[in-house]
Design an enzyme around this catalytic site. Structure first.
Site, mmCIF file in Angstrom:
data_model
loop_
_atom_site.group_PDB
_atom_site.id
_atom_site.type_symbol
_atom_site.label_atom_id
_atom_site.label_comp_id
_atom_site.label_asym_id
_atom_site.label_seq_id
_atom_site.Cartn_x
_atom_site.Cartn_y
_atom_site.Cartn_z
ATOM 1 N N ALA A 185 59.938 27.146 3.716
ATOM 2 C CA ALA A 185 58.631 26.604 3.361
ATOM 3 C C ALA A 185 57.691 27.715 2.930
ATOM 4 O O ALA A 185 57.651 28.782 3.542
ATOM 5 C CB ALA A 185 58.032 25.855 4.543
ATOM 6 N N LEU B 167 59.931 48.172 15.859
ATOM 7 C CA LEU B 167 60.184 49.015 17.036
ATOM 8 C C LEU B 167 60.491 48.156 18.265
ATOM 9 O O LEU B 167 59.839 47.145 18.488
ATOM 10 C CB LEU B 167 58.963 49.896 17.336
ATOM 11 C CG LEU B 167 58.569 50.928 16.281
ATOM 12 C CD1 LEU B 167 57.314 51.673 16.727
ATOM 13 C CD2 LEU B 167 59.716 51.912 16.049
ATOM 14 N N ALA C 213 55.957 46.336 14.599
ATOM 15 C CA ALA C 213 56.949 45.852 13.623
ATOM 16 C C ALA C 213 58.360 45.872 14.214
ATOM 17 O O ALA C 213 58.592 45.227 15.227
ATOM 18 C CB ALA C 213 56.871 46.672 12.339
ATOM 19 N N GLU D 112 44.554 45.576 5.745
ATOM 20 C CA GLU D 112 44.441 44.172 5.359
ATOM 21 C C GLU D 112 43.598 44.129 4.092
ATOM 22 O O GLU D 112 42.810 45.060 3.846
ATOM 23 C CB GLU D 112 43.712 43.387 6.458
ATOM 24 C CG GLU D 112 44.391 43.392 7.810
ATOM 25 C CD GLU D 112 45.578 42.449 7.876
ATOM 26 O OE1 GLU D 112 45.549 41.411 7.206
ATOM 27 O OE2 GLU D 112 46.536 42.777 8.598
ATOM 28 N N GLY E 176 47.713 49.981 0.283
ATOM 29 C CA GLY E 176 48.283 48.756 0.850
ATOM 30 C C GLY E 176 48.521 48.826 2.349
ATOM 31 O O GLY E 176 49.219 47.996 2.930
ATOM 32 N N VAL F 107 57.260 39.696 4.141
ATOM 33 C CA VAL F 107 58.189 39.700 5.279
ATOM 34 C C VAL F 107 59.248 38.604 5.111
ATOM 35 O O VAL F 107 60.456 38.861 5.197
ATOM 36 C CB VAL F 107 57.431 39.523 6.612
ATOM 37 C CG1 VAL F 107 58.410 39.392 7.771
ATOM 38 C CG2 VAL F 107 56.478 40.692 6.840
ATOM 39 N N ASP G 129 43.025 43.574 15.345
ATOM 40 C CA ASP G 129 44.479 43.593 15.267
ATOM 41 C C ASP G 129 45.081 44.354 16.458
ATOM 42 O O ASP G 129 46.043 43.922 17.082
ATOM 43 C CB ASP G 129 44.846 44.259 13.933
ATOM 44 C CG ASP G 129 46.327 44.198 13.666
ATOM 45 O OD1 ASP G 129 46.869 43.082 13.675
ATOM 46 O OD2 ASP G 129 46.935 45.267 13.482
ATOM 47 N N LYS H 175 47.437 43.007 19.722
ATOM 48 C CA LYS H 175 48.704 43.628 20.116
ATOM 49 C C LYS H 175 48.663 44.078 21.574
ATOM 50 O O LYS H 175 49.634 43.913 22.316
ATOM 51 C CB LYS H 175 49.004 44.824 19.207
ATOM 52 C CG LYS H 175 49.339 44.407 17.776
ATOM 53 C CD LYS H 175 49.435 45.629 16.878
ATOM 54 C CE LYS H 175 49.811 45.242 15.457
ATOM 55 N NZ LYS H 175 49.624 46.355 14.516
ATOM 56 N N GLY I 257 55.219 47.566 7.680
ATOM 57 C CA GLY I 257 56.067 47.523 6.479
ATOM 58 C C GLY I 257 56.940 46.298 6.512
ATOM 59 O O GLY I 257 57.470 45.918 7.567
#
Ligand code: ADP
Ligand code: ASP
Ligand code: MG
Length: 812
Positions: free
Chosen positions: A503, A611, A609, A665, A662, A474, A676, A680, A794
């Site tokens: 960083a 949206l 993501a 996780e 992919g 990302v 997860d 959310k 993604g």
């Protein structure tokens, strides 16, 4: 034409001076400062001698050396050079004797100090007079006369003007006579005692102004080392630029507040005679510089410049009996004046029970003493409080005559400061409305000047400074997107997105001028190892305005920094879900801090993501709607699994595939246990206005808990044991023409996650691949709920979502 220290400080500049002066077609008088830095050196050396420090001799020799090197380099004619060397050496002999005297008797009176510093200009004027064609040294101590008032040497203007006229009328100077008078600036003589005095540090400008005024010159030229009077001190503000024209009033206001380019007393004598001042650069003589005069063409710029004074102490005179008492102010100011303390800012509230006075740090102790003495009686009776002095401050002024025609300047000023987390300790604006001055903590001076300069002068570009943490898929994507959009945003949106820090988990690079994004990976590799603490200290320490911390990690340690950043007025944009889904109390505090400080804490990509889900919920709420129910498929991984499972592909295989492609996780249990999705859901519920913790979510999982314990190897080994059960359940729903969806739900604050079988009529039925979908039922969207659907995972879309959050900050 007055040439300052740097203009006579190097071989290059003094030769430039020669060219400039010799090219003059009109009669000129040249006033010179000491060689750059020499006045400071003379003073420092006298301190060494006073303290009995033998090294004064080395310093003295260095001064001698510097002058002789200059002569050797610029005076080519041997006879003239020898004559000049002799003159200088005589003076050096005197100077050495004075220093020696100071050294022997450990005494340095102001009179001796004045004698010592006078050598700077005395020496330099001899060099310049010898260097320039037709140069003739004129001794300014013979006509610049001072008188002692309240312990200070001040100009006796009448006597001086008369003697200036007398001196120069006796001289036929000008190109036709090949005569150019060269006058040492700064130094003077006491009218009564004939002792050597001076006009104060920076006083050569004043010498030149006095001569210009006395003789009614056409123009006073101040030659220095910058292209004129600039919008701010160019040493502090890199983007400062030359002001073409200034009025006397504006110039005076700026100089009084620390714009060192002109010594403040310089302006008055020429202003009353309406003689324009031109500031020029000896190193760049073709630049037009700045013209200071009475009336200037209206350029409609409300603010002309910003200047500042470090070392401010604010003394507050306060007490209950002050209200309405006539004469308190008179007593304050006469006491200070009698003691030779100058006040450069006053602020009194209309309640009249406190007056704040800005004085220089070096005057502070004395000012407090004399004021306490003056009000001793009132203090004893308790009617007034002892003086309160606050030091470590700086005063800033924004100046411009057009301010009075432009409403909203003060609003813009204080708004800009407020957004940058700078609090104003005191402020003052006179009714003339040409200057607003205010006091801030000295440590915030640089930042204040920068934000103000940017907002008043560089409004054509807005700058947003970014710290990007995490350079995985990302973060890496985001940096590429910023790099490719930079030029377009600069041109079409007047926005400069400057990445000032990057960083990784191990290293960090910082550059307040902006990091070259094309080579950031190499730079990071070469950087020193870093850690969380250093990251925090550097970012806060850089103290940059308009800055945003962008978190593209999944680290709890990084999320723990947000509160500190927000408290330092650094906005936070994050793709990391930990903070917004962590303890409600902490989440709430982050949001509150951002709100109070007028900055942003944004985490749109935490759910779905790129949206626009959180933003949409915020918009609905802000416009008065109420979120009644949320139903959503929020896990791309789980949706892939339940879309792929079939008679031929058993459950365990779908999990393996999700991992391979992919989607999941690295440890797929994090997806399978619903953690997860729960995070959310908690975030969505909170944003919809409900107080929810992760533990409040009702869980209906599709796998026994035992699978989430033990090692990853055991997990993979045991997974196929679930296949038969899944297959029999799958057949049942398949016969009913239904599909599995792992649904997160919120209704009136109650939250749950569960595996549900949905039929063809259900909006979730057709959800493809790893997409996400959110169904919002609100008071306005009740019968037909609002639907948001699309790629929910993604790196590209997530980075774009982060980018969009950053842009929304740029737009405020
Ligand atoms: P000189 O030796 O020629 O008298 P000074 O050092 O006294 O020169 O003044 C010139 C310096 O003033 C510049 O080099 C610059 O750093 C500083 N300065 C501060 N504020 C301003 C400003 N607003 N515009 C231009 N210069 C400024
Ligand atoms: N040389 C003196 C000083 O440094 C005067 C001047 O340069 O204007 O203060
Ligand atoms: Mg100066």
């Amino acid at each position: 034409m007055k040439f300052g220290g740097t203009s006579v400080g190097s071989v290059e500049s003094i030769l430039s001076l020669k060219r400039i002066v010799e090219a003059e077609q009109e009669p000129v008088i040249v006033v010179v400062s000491a060689l750059g830095g020499i006045t400071d050196k003379l003073i420092a050396t006298s301190q060494l001698a006073l303290n009995g420090d033998e090294t004064w001799k080395e310093e003295f020799d260095a001064i001698w050396q510097r002058h002789h090197e200059m002569i050797d380099a610029v005076i080519t004619d041997t006879d003239r050079r020898t004559a000049l060397q002799n003159v200088l050496d005589d003076m050096f002999e005197q100077l050495r004797s004075i220093y020696y005297g100071v050294f022997l008797i450990h005494d340095l009176s102001p009179k001796t100090q004045a004698a010592i510093v006078s050598y700077g200009e005395r020496l330099s004027s001899h060099i310049v007079a010898t260097l320039i064609r037709g140069g003739k040294r004129i001794n300014s101590r013979d006509f610049i006369k001072t008188v002692k008032k309240q312990g200070k040497h001040v100009l006796d203007a009448e006597l001086t003007y008369q003697q200036v006229r007398q001196t120069f009328s006796a001289l036929s100077y000008g190109p036709e006579n090949q005569l150019i008078p060269v006058v040492p600036g700064f130094i003077s003589r006491d009218r009564d005692t004939s002792e050597t005095t001076n006009l104060g540090r920076g006083g050569s400008d004043y010498t030149a102004a006095i001569i210009a005024a006395a003789l009614g010159a056409d123009v006073l030229e101040i030659w220095t080392d910058v292209d004129g009077f600039m919008t701010a001190d160019p040493r502090v503000i890199k983007t400062a630029y030359t002001i073409n024209e200034l009025s006397y009033v504006e110039a005076m206001e700026l100089c009084n507040f620390g714009a060192k380019v002109v010594y403040p007393p310089t302006i008055y004598p020429v202003c009353v005679k309406d003689i324009p001042i031109r500031i020029k650069n000896t190193f760049n003589p073709d630049h037009p510089g700045t013209l200071i005069k009475q009336k200037i063409d209206n350029d409609r710029k409300p603010i002309k410049g910003i200047s500042s004074i470090k070392g401010t102490t604010l003394i507050t005179v306060t007490g209950l009996s002050m209200v309405g008492v006539i004469g308190v102010n008179r007593r304050i100011f006469s006491t200070l004046a009698e003691n030779g303390i100058s006040v450069f800012m006053v602020s009194q509230a209309s309640s009249e029970n406190s007056t704040s006075i800005g004085v220089r740090d070096e005057d502070a102790t004395r000012a407090v003493e004399v004021l306490n003495l003056e009000f001793a009686k009132e203090i004893v009776t308790g009617a007034m409080f002892p003086m309160n002095a606050e030091s470590g401050l700086a005063t800033i002024a924004i100046v411009g005559e057009n301010m009075k025609h432009t409403p909203g300047i003060a609003g813009k000023l204080f708004g800009t400061l407020g957004r940058s987390g700078i609090s104003v300790i005191a402020c003052a604006q006179g009714a003339s409305e040409t200057n607003i001055s205010f006091v801030v903590e000295a440590r915030l001076l640089r930042k204040s000047l920068n934000v103000l300069h940017d907002s008043f002068f560089l409004s054509e570009y807005k700058v947003l400074n970014l710290f990007i943490c995490g350079i995985g898929t990302v973060g890496g994507n985001l940096i590429e997107q910023i790099n490719s959009q930079y030029k377009k945003l600069k041109e079409t949106r007047q926005l400069k997105l400057k990445v000032v820090g990057i960083a990784s988990s191990k290293k960090a690079i910082f550059n307040r001028d902006g990091i070259d994004l094309r080579g950031y990976k190499e730079l990071l590799e070469q950087a020193e190892p870093s850690n969380i603490q250093r990251l925090k200290d550097e970012i806060i320490g850089m103290n940059i305005f308009n800055s945003v911390f962008v978190d593209c990690t999944a680290s709890a340690d990084v999320a723990n920094l947000y509160q500190d950043f927000l408290e330092h007025n650094i906005s936070v944009v994050t793709a990391n879900k930990i903070a917004a889904s962590g303890p409600y109390e902490a989440y709430h505090k982050l949001k509150k801090t951002a709100l109070q400080r007028g900055i942003k804490f944004l985490f749109e990509t935490n759910v779905g993501a790129g949206l626009p889900i959180i933003g949409t919920i915020n918009d609905l709420l802000n416009s008065g709607d109420n979120i009644l129910r949320i139903e959503a498929v929020l896990s791309g991984t789980l949706n892939f699994i339940f879309n792929t499972i079939s008679a031929d592909i058993p459950f365990s295989e779908t999990v393996r595939l999700a991992k391979e492609k992919g989607y999941s996780e690295p440890d797929p249990r994090i997806d399978l246990c619903g953690k997860d999705v729960i995070r959310k859901l908690v975030i969505l519920a909170r944003e919809a206005g409900y107080v929810v913790e992760q533990d409040d979510v009702e869980k209906h999982l599709f796998m026994p808990d035992a699978f989430f314990e033990g090692s990853l190897d055991d997990f993979w080994k045991n997974l196929p044991t679930l296949d038969a059960d899944f297959e029999s359940r799958r057949k049942v729903i398949d016969n009913e023409h239904k599909r599995w969806r792992f649904v997160a739900k919120m209704e009136g604050g109650k939250t749950s996650v569960s595996l549900e079988a949905v039929g063809p009529q259900h909006p979730f039925y057709g959800l493809e691949g790893s997409n996400n979908i959110v169904l919002l039922t609100t008071e306005r969207y009740k019968e037909y709920p609002m639907l948001i659907q699309g790629y929910g995972a993604g790196a590209g879309v997530t980075a774009a979502g982060v980018f969009a959050n950053i842009m929304s900050i740029a737009n405020i």
